[in-house]
Design a protein around this motif. Structure first.
Motif, PDB file in Angstrom:
ATOM      1  N   PRO A 107       0.834  -1.200   0.000  1.00 39.54           N
ATOM      2  CA  PRO A 107       0.000   0.000   0.000  1.00 39.54           C
ATOM      3  C   PRO A 107       0.872   1.254   0.000  1.00 39.54           C
ATOM      4  N   GLY A 108       0.483   2.236  -0.800  1.00 40.59           N
ATOM      5  CA  GLY A 108       1.233   3.488  -0.839  1.00 40.59           C
ATOM      6  C   GLY A 108       2.425   3.455  -1.784  1.00 40.59           C
ATOM      7  N   TRP A 109       2.621   2.333  -2.472  1.00 36.54           N
ATOM      8  CA  TRP A 109       3.706   2.251  -3.451  1.00 36.54           C
ATOM      9  C   TRP A 109       3.129   1.966  -4.830  1.00 36.54           C
ATOM     10  N   PHE A 110       3.777   2.517  -5.878  1.00 33.55           N
ATOM     11  CA  PHE A 110       3.426   2.177  -7.260  1.00 33.55           C
ATOM     12  C   PHE A 110       4.380   1.070  -7.710  1.00 33.55           C
ATOM     13  N   SER A 111       3.808  -0.032  -8.194  1.00 30.21           N
ATOM     14  CA  SER A 111       4.643  -1.120  -8.720  1.00 30.21           C
ATOM     15  C   SER A 111       4.375  -1.285 -10.208  1.00 30.21           C
ATOM     16  N   GLU A 112       5.456  -1.347 -10.975  1.00 33.30           N
ATOM     17  CA  GLU A 112       5.319  -1.386 -12.433  1.00 33.30           C
ATOM     18  C   GLU A 112       5.358  -2.840 -12.913  1.00 33.30           C
ATOM     19  N   MET A 113       4.165  -3.349 -13.244  1.00 29.28           N
ATOM     20  CA  MET A 113       4.107  -4.744 -13.694  1.00 29.28           C
ATOM     21  C   MET A 113       3.655  -4.779 -15.138  1.00 29.28           C
ATOM     22  N   SER A 114       4.284  -5.634 -15.927  1.00 27.32           N
ATOM     23  CA  SER A 114       3.922  -5.739 -17.337  1.00 27.32           C
ATOM     24  C   SER A 114       4.396  -7.078 -17.880  1.00 27.32           C
ATOM     25  N   PRO A 115       3.652  -7.628 -18.848  1.00 26.51           N
ATOM     26  CA  PRO A 115       4.135  -8.850 -19.501  1.00 26.51           C
ATOM     27  C   PRO A 115       5.452  -8.625 -20.246  1.00 26.51           C
ATOM     28  N   MET A 116       5.842  -7.352 -20.433  1.00 22.74           N
ATOM     29  CA  MET A 116       7.123  -7.105 -21.093  1.00 22.74           C
ATOM     30  C   MET A 116       8.316  -7.323 -20.159  1.00 22.74           C
ATOM     31  N   TRP A 117       8.046  -7.377 -18.853  1.00 23.01           N
ATOM     32  CA  TRP A 117       9.118  -7.739 -17.900  1.00 23.01           C
ATOM     33  C   TRP A 117       8.523  -8.644 -16.819  1.00 23.01           C
ATOM     34  N   PRO A 118       8.181  -9.864 -17.241  1.00 22.71           N
ATOM     35  CA  PRO A 118       7.532 -10.782 -16.311  1.00 22.71           C
ATOM     36  C   PRO A 118       8.448 -11.111 -15.136  1.00 22.71           C
ATOM     37  N   GLY A 119       7.835 -11.286 -13.956  1.00 20.45           N
ATOM     38  CA  GLY A 119       8.619 -11.743 -12.813  1.00 20.45           C
ATOM     39  C   GLY A 119       9.389 -10.669 -12.096  1.00 20.45           C
ATOM     40  N   GLU A 120       9.202  -9.405 -12.467  1.00 19.41           N
ATOM     41  CA  GLU A 120       9.870  -8.331 -11.734  1.00 19.41           C
ATOM     42  C   GLU A 120       9.000  -7.074 -11.781  1.00 19.41           C
ATOM     43  N   ALA A 121       9.172  -6.220 -10.802  1.00 22.89           N
ATOM     44  CA  ALA A 121       8.379  -4.987 -10.757  1.00 22.89           C
ATOM     45  C   ALA A 121       9.111  -3.940  -9.933  1.00 22.89           C
ATOM     46  N   HIS A 122       9.555  -2.899 -10.590  1.00 20.63           N
ATOM     47  CA  HIS A 122      10.198  -1.804  -9.866  1.00 20.63           C
ATOM     48  C   HIS A 122       9.111  -0.987  -9.159  1.00 20.63           C
ATOM     49  N   SER A 123       9.393  -0.541  -7.941  1.00 20.12           N
ATOM     50  CA  SER A 123       8.381   0.194  -7.172  1.00 20.12           C
ATOM     51  C   SER A 123       8.896   1.543  -6.703  1.00 20.12           C
ATOM     52  N   LEU A 124       7.976   2.506  -6.637  1.00 23.81           N
ATOM     53  CA  LEU A 124       8.299   3.827  -6.103  1.00 23.81           C
ATOM     54  C   LEU A 124       7.272   4.181  -5.044  1.00 23.81           C
ATOM     55  N   LYS A 125       7.732   4.815  -3.980  1.00 27.93           N
ATOM     56  CA  LYS A 125       6.813   5.229  -2.926  1.00 27.93           C
ATOM     57  C   LYS A 125       6.034   6.467  -3.401  1.00 27.93           C
ATOM     58  N   VAL A 126       4.707   6.415  -3.273  1.00 30.11           N
ATOM     59  CA  VAL A 126       3.839   7.494  -3.749  1.00 30.11           C
ATOM     60  C   VAL A 126       3.536   8.464  -2.604  1.00 30.11           C
ATOM     61  N   GLU A 127       3.768   9.746  -2.835  1.00 31.16           N
ATOM     62  CA  GLU A 127       3.382  10.757  -1.840  1.00 31.16           C
ATOM     63  C   GLU A 127       1.948  11.213  -2.097  1.00 31.16           C
ATOM     64  N   LYS A 128       1.637  11.425  -3.404  1.00 35.34           N
ATOM     65  CA  LYS A 128       0.324  11.961  -3.742  1.00 35.34           C
ATOM     66  C   LYS A 128       0.012  11.715  -5.212  1.00 35.34           C
ATOM     67  N   VAL A 129      -1.199  11.273  -5.495  1.00 36.01           N
ATOM     68  CA  VAL A 129      -1.617  11.150  -6.898  1.00 36.01           C
ATOM     69  C   VAL A 129      -2.099  12.528  -7.348  1.00 36.01           C
ATOM     70  N   LEU A 130      -1.535  13.053  -8.434  1.00 38.44           N
ATOM     71  CA  LEU A 130      -1.848  14.412  -8.871  1.00 38.44           C
ATOM     72  C   LEU A 130      -2.834  14.445 -10.025  1.00 38.44           C
ATOM     73  N   PHE A 131      -2.868  13.380 -10.820  1.00 37.86           N
ATOM     74  CA  PHE A 131      -3.763  13.339 -11.984  1.00 37.86           C
ATOM     75  C   PHE A 131      -4.040  11.891 -12.352  1.00 37.86           C
ATOM     76  N   GLN A 132      -5.286  11.654 -12.731  1.00 36.37           N
ATOM     77  CA  GLN A 132      -5.666  10.325 -13.191  1.00 36.37           C
ATOM     78  C   GLN A 132      -6.674  10.516 -14.297  1.00 36.37           C
ATOM     79  N   GLY A 133      -6.416  10.000 -15.491  1.00 33.10           N
ATOM     80  CA  GLY A 133      -7.362  10.175 -16.593  1.00 33.10           C
ATOM     81  C   GLY A 133      -7.266   9.031 -17.577  1.00 33.10           C
ATOM     82  N   LYS A 134      -8.254   9.007 -18.488  1.00 33.43           N
ATOM     83  CA  LYS A 134      -8.225   7.982 -19.528  1.00 33.43           C
ATOM     84  C   LYS A 134      -8.420   8.699 -20.859  1.00 33.43           C
ATOM     85  N   SER A 135      -7.429   8.647 -21.726  1.00 34.67           N
ATOM     86  CA  SER A 135      -7.562   9.280 -23.041  1.00 34.67           C
ATOM     87  C   SER A 135      -8.121   8.255 -24.019  1.00 34.67           C
TER      88      SER A 135
END
Ligand code: SAM
Length: 304
Positions: free
Chosen positions: A17-45
């Protein structure tokens, strides 16, 4: 005593919780994570999910379809290299085309070259442009240059209609080949890039990671060797927030005046680009070093 082997250690929890983890089939089996302070924008184009968050250690972060595109702290390593590797390798670049690159960072870097007279940029997603202007002013500053002509559209279609032999350099700053950028990694696209370049013109495309995507890189290299009759080279740089921490570039030139990518001949006059801030990553030594490949990659890339 080894303790209870059946119980999962607490640190193995998949989503923290509170971390962003980058998961994708392009790099299976690993996920780099960053600690999130605040979500500033969320949208769907029309093309992708767009998120901007404030991270604890890398500044603001732009994420498209769950994949980190840039962070304020390390974007210099990518934008400066993808731009100056091609532009410092040819004399007097005048007309440049950027495909993708909606954040404006490549434009900021192209603008450091005083010989450049015109920059066309074709980005598919207007939301990326708008969000970058709002949240990443030091990156989107590239849009303020009067030489820039922004077209919102598909880079594949744009290049099909581009006049033959019209560009000195094409820079393809794309996302990964899952989603709207898929065709930017395919042979017909490279053919239209070659057509749009003048003799001895250069292209630099985002070409994934040596650690994760040798199969994709092999395909790109063999396509490029067929299409570009000048030189064909692979270079790479270190970007800590990209999967595996490195990203590569394919650098090719069309038949004509020879281009020796490994020995830059057109240095940047830093005094002419003060408004865009100082260079943080690129220099002539790192330019040449970027073409040195680890043995496992050298074998594959040079055999293509
Ligand atoms: N400049 C960046 C950095 O610092 O790492 C990251 C990549 S940039 C944000 C990639 C862009 O390519 C995205 O904005 C995406 O919308 C755009 N793109 C993807 N497919 C495209 C296409 N077919 N034509 C034009 N732009 C495309």
């Amino acid at each position: 005593e080894n303790g209870d082997q059946t119980k999962e250690p607490a640190c193995f929890s998949t989503v923290i919780p509170g971390w962003f983890s980058e998961m994708s089939p392009m790099w299976p089996g690993e996920a780099h994570s960053l600690k999130v302070e605040k979500v500033l924008f969320q949208g769907k184009s029309d093309y992708q999910d767009v998120i901007v968050f404030q991270s604890a250690t890398y500044g603001k972060v732009l994420v498209l379809d769950g994949v980190i595109q840039l962070t304020e702290r390390d974007e210099c390593a990518y934008q400066e290299m993808i731009t100056h590797l091609p532009l410092c390798s040819i004399p007097n670049p005048k007309k440049v085309l950027v495909i993708g690159g909606g954040d404006g960072g490549v434009l900021r870097e192209v603008a450091r070259h005083p010989t450049v007279e015109h920059i066309d940029m074709c980005e598919i997603d207007k939301m990326v442009v708008d969000v970058s202007k709002q949240f990443f002013p030091d990156v989107a500053i590239g849009y303020e240059d009067p030489r820039v002509n922004l077209v919102i559209g598909d880079g594949v279609a744009f290049l099909k209609n581009a006049a033959e032999g019209s560009y000195d350099a094409v820079i393809v700053d794309s996302s990964d080949p899952i989603g709207p950028a898929k065709e930017l990694f395919e042979k017909p696209f490279f053919q239209s890039v070659a057509r749009a370049l003048r003799p001895g013109g250069v292209v630099c495309t985002q070409a994934e990671s040596l650690w994760l995507h040798m199969d994709i890189i092999e395909d790109i290299v063999s396509n490029c060797r067929e299409i570009f009759k000048g030189s064909v080279n692979y270079a790479w740089t270190s970007v800590p927030t990209y999967p595996s921490g490195v990203i590569g570039f394919m650098l090719c030139s069309t038949e004509g005046p020879e281009v020796d990518f490994k020995h830059p001949l057109n240095p940047i006059d830093e005094s002419s680009s003060k408004s865009n801030g100082p260079l943080k990553f690129y220099n002539a030594e790192i330019h040449s070093a970027a073409f040195c490949l680890p043995s496992f990659a050298k074998k594959v890339i040079e055999s293509k």
